[in-house]
Scaffold this active site. Sequence first.
Site, PDB file in Angstrom:
ATOM      1  N   HIS A 137     -26.139  66.632  37.688  1.00  0.00           N
ATOM      2  CA  HIS A 137     -25.546  65.568  36.869  1.00  0.00           C
ATOM      3  C   HIS A 137     -24.088  65.838  36.484  1.00  0.00           C
ATOM      4  CE1 HIS A 137     -29.282  63.460  36.557  1.00  0.00           C
ATOM      5  NE2 HIS A 137     -29.888  64.414  35.872  1.00  0.00           N
ATOM      6  N   ASP A 174     -35.586  65.257  42.518  1.00  0.00           N
ATOM      7  CA  ASP A 174     -35.682  65.105  41.069  1.00  0.00           C
ATOM      8  C   ASP A 174     -36.039  63.668  40.714  1.00  0.00           C
ATOM      9  OD1 ASP A 174     -34.614  64.940  38.157  1.00  0.00           O
ATOM     10  OD2 ASP A 174     -34.258  67.034  38.665  1.00  0.00           O
ATOM     11  N   HIS A 176     -34.781  62.090  38.354  1.00  0.00           N
ATOM     12  CA  HIS A 176     -33.513  61.479  37.976  1.00  0.00           C
ATOM     13  C   HIS A 176     -32.547  61.473  39.164  1.00  0.00           C
ATOM     14  CE1 HIS A 176     -35.195  63.235  34.204  1.00  0.00           C
ATOM     15  NE2 HIS A 176     -34.839  62.054  33.725  1.00  0.00           N
ATOM     16  N   ASP A 263     -39.381  67.686  37.715  1.00  0.00           N
ATOM     17  CA  ASP A 263     -39.763  66.635  36.769  1.00  0.00           C
ATOM     18  C   ASP A 263     -40.348  65.413  37.469  1.00  0.00           C
ATOM     19  OD1 ASP A 263     -37.353  65.939  37.887  1.00  0.00           O
ATOM     20  OD2 ASP A 263     -36.247  65.825  36.003  1.00  0.00           O
TER      21      ASP A 263
END
Length: 495
Positions: A137, A174, A176, A263
Site C-alpha cells: 500500500h 491479498d 485488499h 487476509d
Amino acid sequence: GINAEYNQSDDLCEYDFSLLIQQHAMKPYRFLATHELVAGLGLHDYMRVVRKIPTLRPENILSYHDPCYIANVIQHSERAWQWHPDTSLVGFTGDCPPMEGLMEYSCGIVAASVMGAALLNARETDIAINWQGGMHHAKCGECSGFCYFNDIVVAVLELLKAPQHDRVLYIDLDVHHGDGVEEAFVATDKVFTLSLHKFGENFFPGTGHPLDVGFSVGKYCTLNVPVWDNITDIHYTTLFKRALEGIVSRFEPDAVVLQCGADSLSGDRFGTLNLSSVGHSSCVGMVAALGLPLLVVGGGGYTVKNVARLWAAETAILCGVPLPPNTPLPFDQLPQTGWLYEGSNGTMLVPSNSCGYATGPNTAAGSSAASNAPMPTVSIATATITFQQQQGGCGCGLGLQPQAVSAQPSSGVSSPNEPIASSSSPSNIVAPNIPKNATLGGTAPAPNNSAAMAALTSHYAFLTNRSAATLTYNDQLQVLSHFIDERVAAIPHRR
C-alpha cells in the site's frame, strides 16, 4: 531440486505496533509464529536460512520513495512524540502511526526483499522468501495501510536491473488491492500487475477498479479481478488459474513477485473471503510450477494463528515438500507461540467456514465441537468454462441461458470444504452463457446483437457495484471468467 532462500530477521519479529496503540491490528509477532512453525516442521533442511540481512543502501529506497518523505519518516522515527498532524509533512494515521525505531523496522523489510531480488539476479537461488515483506500500500511519498516503504516496488526495480529479467509479473493474493504497486508501474510494459481482491462497498483502499488497465505503454498490463464476499476455493482457484495461464502465455514474464496476503483466508479479522489454506496455497503452487525466478513476500493477515499456518504450508510447497492439510502442529517445537493455536483443530489446515471449522469475518471463534469435528478430504476442482450462445434465459435477469460447467480435479491438491462439481450435486456450478465475441470494456470485438450488449451492461454493473448485484456465485464465476479472457486477449505480445 528447488533452491530456496528464506529470509528470517529476528529483529523484525520483535517490533510491535501494539506497544504504542494497544488495539493496532498489525502484529509483527506473526512472523515469529511463522518462523517457529517453519523450523518446527523441519523445513529448514530444504532451504538456506538468512538471519542477518545486509544494510539497505540509500539508492535502493530512493529508487522509488521521495527524499522529503524519507527524511520525515527518519525524523519521526527518532522523535515520534514530536509528530503533529498540522506540522508534519508525513500523513501518519491510526493505521500508520509514528513510532520509535520505525525507520530501522521499515528499512529492514525492504532490505530483505531487495536481497532476495539480488540473489535471483545473481542466479544464486530459484526462489527467495521474505514473509516480512509485502507492504503493497505504500506510495512514493505516502504511508498507507500499515505500510511505510514499499518493499515490493523496490525489489521489482532491483529485478529489472538484471539483463535476464526484462519483464516481471507481480501477483497479489491479498484481499485488499495492491494500490501502491499498481500505481508505481501503471505506465510501463515492463511489469504486469495481477490482483484478485474485494472491490467496492467502501472497502480499503478503494482502488482496483476492474476497468483500470494501465495507460501509455503500460496499457493492458494491469488486470484487476474483483472477487465476491465469501468466495471459496473452487471459484477462486478457477479464476486465478485462468488469469495466470493467460497472462504468462501473452506477457511472457522473466521473473515473478508473489504477494501472499493471508487476509483472504476465512475468518480473518479484516477479510471477507472464505478461502481455506488449501485453496490459497494451491495458487502459490501454480506460480511455483511456472519454474520462473520467484520472489515470495507476505502481506496482510490479522488472525495470527491462521497467518502462521498458511505461510508455513506455503513455505513447504515452495521447498518442494508439500504437507498434507491434516499434518499435526508440532506443539513441542513451539515454545513461544504454541499458545496461539489453542482452540484450533490442531493441524496445519486453516479451513473455510462452510464446514464449521472457522467463523466468518468479524465474528467470534468457532465452538470446540466444531474444532474437533472430523475433517473431510476431497479434491479441489477448477471449473472449465465454455461459452456458447443459446436462446432463453437463466432466471437471473440477464436473459442468458444457464449451462453446467465441467470440473477437472487438480492433481495432488486436497480441500477440506469443496465437493467436486457433478451433475447430481446441488453444488454443481451453473453459469450463464456469454457470447465469445461479447465485450465489457471495448477491447474485444463488439457483440453482434443488442441482447448480448444489454446483458454485458448488466455484467458491468455487477463488476462495479456488488451491493446491487443479483447474480448467483456461479453466474459471477462465468462473468469474471469472460472478463479475464477479454483482458488477457488485449495484453500486447512480447516484442
